[in-house]
Motif scaffolding. Structure first.
Motif, PDB file in Angstrom:
ATOM      1  N   ARG A  35      -6.833  -0.165   7.303  1.00  0.00           N
ATOM      2  CA  ARG A  35      -6.528   0.939   7.500  1.00  0.00           C
ATOM      3  C   ARG A  35      -5.465   1.362   8.368  1.00  0.00           C
ATOM      4  NH1 ARG A  35     -10.243   0.217   5.485  1.00  0.00           N
ATOM      5  NH2 ARG A  35     -11.619   1.405   3.867  1.00  0.00           N
ATOM      6  N   PRO A  49       1.000  -0.853   0.089  1.00  0.00           N
ATOM      7  CA  PRO A  49       0.041   0.025   0.136  1.00  0.00           C
ATOM      8  C   PRO A  49       0.660   1.198  -0.151  1.00  0.00           C
ATOM      9  CG  PRO A  49      -1.236  -1.989   1.617  1.00  0.00           C
ATOM     10  CD  PRO A  49       0.230  -2.054   0.997  1.00  0.00           C
ATOM     11  N   PHE A  78      -3.417   8.388   6.180  1.00  0.00           N
ATOM     12  CA  PHE A  78      -3.265   7.398   5.509  1.00  0.00           C
ATOM     13  C   PHE A  78      -1.614   6.755   5.587  1.00  0.00           C
ATOM     14  CE2 PHE A  78       0.309   4.756   2.994  1.00  0.00           C
ATOM     15  CZ  PHE A  78      -0.923   3.493   2.903  1.00  0.00           C
ATOM     16  N   TYR A 113      -9.678  -3.274  -0.051  1.00  0.00           N
ATOM     17  CA  TYR A 113      -8.817  -2.158   0.957  1.00  0.00           C
ATOM     18  C   TYR A 113      -8.180  -1.856   0.009  1.00  0.00           C
ATOM     19  CZ  TYR A 113      -4.971  -0.248   3.224  1.00  0.00           C
ATOM     20  OH  TYR A 113      -3.890   0.069   3.407  1.00  0.00           O
ATOM     21  N   TYR A 114      -7.384  -2.878  -1.430  1.00  0.00           N
ATOM     22  CA  TYR A 114      -6.684  -1.517  -2.524  1.00  0.00           C
ATOM     23  C   TYR A 114      -7.415  -0.958  -3.144  1.00  0.00           C
ATOM     24  CZ  TYR A 114      -2.280  -3.763  -1.637  1.00  0.00           C
ATOM     25  OH  TYR A 114      -0.991  -4.302  -1.628  1.00  0.00           O
ATOM     26  N   LEU A 146      -8.487   1.624  -0.887  1.00  0.00           N
ATOM     27  CA  LEU A 146      -6.903   2.808  -1.563  1.00  0.00           C
ATOM     28  C   LEU A 146      -7.058   4.161  -2.262  1.00  0.00           C
ATOM     29  CD1 LEU A 146      -4.461   3.672   0.297  1.00  0.00           C
ATOM     30  CD2 LEU A 146      -3.755   1.913  -1.165  1.00  0.00           C
TER      31      LEU A 146
END
Length: 375
Positions: free
Chosen positions: A282, A251, A363, A339-340, A343
């Motif tokens: 997160r 990430p 972030f 999640y990706y 993002l």
């Protein structure tokens, strides 16, 4: 070209947001492409991948040419129909996998002769054959055939490899021909050396491509060196064409790449990590096999909308992982892909609003908190 275009809607510093338009749909950028190596994103149904927000998948030329075979996929209606994915697909050229997976390979000006890692059968991959395979697969975005040397490497070796890749890029362009609705991307090489990167970018633009990839990174050089190269390499490529960083990444790699002007990325990490019990949240990475989760009734990530977080506790996810139940890989992979995509959506919104710097700070601050306290 007809059926393929790229437009920017906003920039914030070097970070860009926009859209790639293809005949099979629009790709919102910056975009993360889940990897469907063998015509499947492991542990996921295609409609589940789409539900996470993915606009495009990556398919693998090397694996598909060996099994089930590109000619067979073509006879069965092409890769989209074969794997039941109606949105765009990008296929890589096979070059990286030949270098990293195949046995007894021999590199010449013509291409790479190699033995399959599956059954030892002999094959030859050239720029022309790579273009033919990708045409048979029917992918929307085709990558030109290149060589990707592992780093660190001697500058002389990197220079020779880059120049070979540029000759192969021209042959790829010639073999690709005129295919309305399909795009061909060139791949910048040159290791970590600014002059070689500039030479490569110039050669590619002379040939002319629909998009440009930054290749030869995330191959062992480490994040700091990768970011050093990304501080200048994307700027050498046309502003009005998509920029694709191949094989990235974690990430914070992705956020750093977008900050430096990258529009597209792919990586096996979210799906591979899901199968091995590593979960992205997160607040950083969670290892679901740790005993601390055994009695935890809370979800993995309160802010996530995926089925793993909506319907299951950490205790359950810990149990099915330890018991080696298939649902473990399914739920954890879905979560990681969600999640990706969340993002990417967060970055697109921040760039459009002109608040990318604040978003990036938040972030990193959230990840620095570490996982929630044990129960």
């Amino acid at each position: 070209m007809t059926g393929f275009s790229f437009s920017l809607s906003a920039t914030d510093g070097k970070a860009r947001t926009g859209a790639i338009t293809t005949l099979r749909g629009t790709i919102r950028t910056p975009a993360f492409m889940p990897v469907g190596t063998a015509a499947t994103v492991k542990a996921m149904l295609p409609e589940s991948v789409a539900a996470t927000g993915a606009d495009i998948l990556l398919g693998n030329t090397y694996h598909l040419m060996l099994r089930p075979g590109a000619e067979r996929v073509d006879r069965l209606g092409g890769l989209h129909e074969f794997m039941n994915w109606s949105k765009p697909i990008l296929t890589d050229s096979g070059g990286f996998q030949v270098m990293s997976l195949a046995g007894l390979r021999k590199l010449t000006e013509e291409g790479v002769a190699f033995k399959s890692h599956i059954d030892g059968s002999r094959h030859m991959l050239t720029p022309e054959r790579s273009m033919e395979i990708q045409r048979l697969l029917g992918s929307d975005i085709v990558m030109c055939f290149d060589e990707c040397p592992a780093l660190p490497a001697e500058e002389k070796a990197v220079a020779e490899s880059m120049r070979l890749s540029m000759r192969w890029a021209q042959r790829s362009r010639d073999a690709f021909g005129d295919r309305p609705g399909h795009a061909l991307f060139g791949i910048q090489q040159g290791g970590v050396t600014r002059d070689l990167r500039a030479e490569s970018a110039e050669a590619l633009q002379e040939i002319g491509f629909d998009g440009y990839a930054v290749g030869g990174l995330a191959v062992g050089e480490g994040q700091e060196i990768m970011f050093d190269v990304l501080d200048f390499a994307p700027d050498m490529l046309p502003v009005d064409k998509p920029r694709y960083l191949m094989g990235v990444g974690k990430p914070d790699d992705i956020v750093g790449a977008v900050k430096r002007g990258i529009d597209m990325m792919d990586c096996v990490l979210p799906s591979r990590s899901g199968r091995t019990g590593q979960v992205f949240t997160r607040r950083g990475v969670v290892n679901i096999k740790n005993a601390r989760h055994a009695d935890d009734p809370r979800p993995l990530d309160e802010g996530c909308s995926c089925p793993a977080c909506r319907g299951y506790s950490r205790a359950y996810l810990h149990h099915v992982f330890r018991a080696q139940e298939m649902i473990s890989g399914m739920l954890l992979t879905w979560h990681n892909l969600q999640y990706y995509q969340d993002l990417m959506a967060g970055m697109r919104e921040a760039i459009a609003a002109g608040t990318f710097c604040d978003w990036e700070n938040q972030f990193h601050a959230d990840r620095a908190l570490g996982d929630i306290e044990p129960v």
